[in-house]
Design an enzyme around this catalytic site. Structure first.
Site, short mmCIF file in Angstrom:
data_model
loop_
_atom_site.label_atom_id
_atom_site.label_comp_id
_atom_site.label_asym_id
_atom_site.label_seq_id
_atom_site.Cartn_x
_atom_site.Cartn_y
_atom_site.Cartn_z
N ASP A 93 39.64 45.10 28.52
CA ASP A 93 41.00 44.57 28.64
C ASP A 93 41.83 45.19 27.52
O ASP A 93 41.63 44.89 26.34
CB ASP A 93 40.96 43.05 28.53
CG ASP A 93 42.31 42.40 28.75
OD1 ASP A 93 43.29 43.13 28.97
OD2 ASP A 93 42.38 41.16 28.70
N GLU A 138 43.19 46.88 32.84
CA GLU A 138 41.84 46.32 32.89
C GLU A 138 40.91 47.23 33.68
O GLU A 138 41.29 47.75 34.74
CB GLU A 138 41.86 44.92 33.52
CG GLU A 138 42.56 43.88 32.68
CD GLU A 138 42.53 42.51 33.32
OE1 GLU A 138 41.91 41.59 32.75
OE2 GLU A 138 43.13 42.36 34.40
#
Length: 400
Positions: free
Chosen positions: A10, A106
């Site tokens: 992330d 992501e």
């Protein structure tokens, strides 16, 4: 300790970090990304230096300026962020098996060999961090999550920010995430949280210990069983045929925040979501609407229905839910609108209905009309035919 199979990355304050990378004068300074160059606009991303002052997604520009003296605003540059996304993906794919680009910031990787152990995964994460910094930019950092499946890996990736590395497995579950609220978990909306609480599930440990068959009943779908089994550490892979829903959400620019204008944006989102539903040959048995107010409150409701892909039908449900929102008075300024088509299944697998009458996998008249509209729009351009009045709100700050 069972093998780790998934690594979830992330990116930290991705949009702001890209801007800081390209302009060294911004490094170490609070930065916010805006969709509209106006004090009436809102921040759609913020650097960690800005977050330290309380600036976050949805903070009004005027408020961010007051909260964080010296903050620098930059307009969103979608194509630029996508180019950096692809550059990072190239690095990751050279060092591990990149299986999914989950969003612009992501990534999901599959692990094998030594990387399935905690020490091996830690070495891989350190190598990836160093390579991204060297080849893409030192401002581009990420938090990494390790788990036996994609759900636990994603949750782990949110536990330590910025630049963190955490893991989840049967060894430390559910204690490691017991502090989280139910709707902190990916896939648990406010509406689902309410449904869980009505079923007597009030916190994350209770959810983790839930009988998966009970979860199926609460979700009204096999996805509930899958979700709880993954929380319990089972490796359940993602498959294209098990998509949970189709939806779009939009952070509204100032001229769309009047609730009547926000309603028209919602109609446009319904048309977009249902067109995608049909392209995938699917039907949805549930429609949900989420309206986020500028004042901070959120209204969310859903309604179940006969599985369909008829745009006009879902627009009627959309109108009915807005009426429910207005029932207690005119809502305030709206910052975001989201629609979701849930309980998704294949049209080819839909059972018939003797009362309509409708044969198995046969399209209703409304679905046939919707398919014809799709064909015309594909030929002459999106919006050539619309289902009445709506308010297109194009731009990057949407999901779906």
């Amino acid at each position: 300790m069972p093998p780790f199979r998934v690594l979830y990355l992330d990116m930290n304050s991705f949009f702001a970090s890209v801007e800081q990378h390209l302009d060294p004068a911004l490094r170490g300074r609070p930065v916010a990304i805006t969709a509209v160059d106006s004090d009436a606009g809102a921040c759609v991303a913020a650097s960690y230096e800005a977050k330290a002052y309380g600036v976050k997604t949805g903070t009004r520009v005027a408020d961010a300026r007051r909260m964080c003296p010296g903050i620098v605003f930059r307009p969103s540059r979608h194509r630029l962020y996508v180019r950096f996304n692809l550059a990072i993906a190239d690095v990751l794919d050279r060092h591990a098996e990149l299986t999914h680009i989950r969003s612009v910031d992501e990534f999901q990787l599959a692990l094998s060999g030594d990387a399935q152990s905690l020490d091996g995964a830690a070495e891989l994460v350190a190598r990836l961090k160093a390579t991204v910094a060297a080849e893409v930019g030192p401002c581009l950092r990420f938090s990494a999550g390790l788990g036996p499946n994609h759900l636990l890996a994603k949750i782990a990736g949110k536990l330590e920010k910025p630049n963190g590395f955490q893991w989840l497995s049967v060894e430390n579950m559910p204690d490691r995430i017991a502090h989280l609220a139910l709707d902190d978990l990916p896939g648990i909306s406010r509406a689902m949280k309410d449904r869980l609480m009505r079923a007597g599930v009030y916190d994350v440990p209770q959810l983790c210990q839930l009988d998966p068959r009970h979860a199926r009943l609460i979700w009204r779908s096999v996805e509930g069983e899958r979700f709880v089994r993954m929380l319990q550490g089972m490796d359940i892979p993602l498959t294209a045929t098990q998509r949970g829903g189709f939806g779009n959400s939009k952070i509204l620019s100032p001229e769309y925040r009047d609730p009547r204008r926000a309603y028209m944006v919602g109609r446009w989102l319904v048309e977009k979501a249902t067109a995608r539903l049909r392209r995938d040959g699917r039907v949805a048995g549930r429609f949900s609407l989420t309206v986020s107010m500028l004042a901070g409150s959120v209204w969310s409701r859903g309604v179940s229905c006969f599985p369909t892909q008829d745009s006009a039908f879902f627009l009627r449900l959309h109108r009915a839910l807005w009426k429910a929102l207005w029932r207690n008075g005119r809502p305030g300024q709206v910052i975001a609108v989201g629609v979701q088509l849930g309980d998704v299944s294949l049209l080819a697998e839909r059972q018939g209905d003797l009362l309509k009458p409708l044969g198995p996998s046969e399209k209703t008249r409304g679905e046939q009309v919707s398919a014809a509209v799709d064909q015309i729009n594909a030929r002459f351009g999106d919006g050539a035919i619309r289902y009445g009045i709506n308010a297109p709100h194009p731009g990057f700050f949407e999901r779906g």
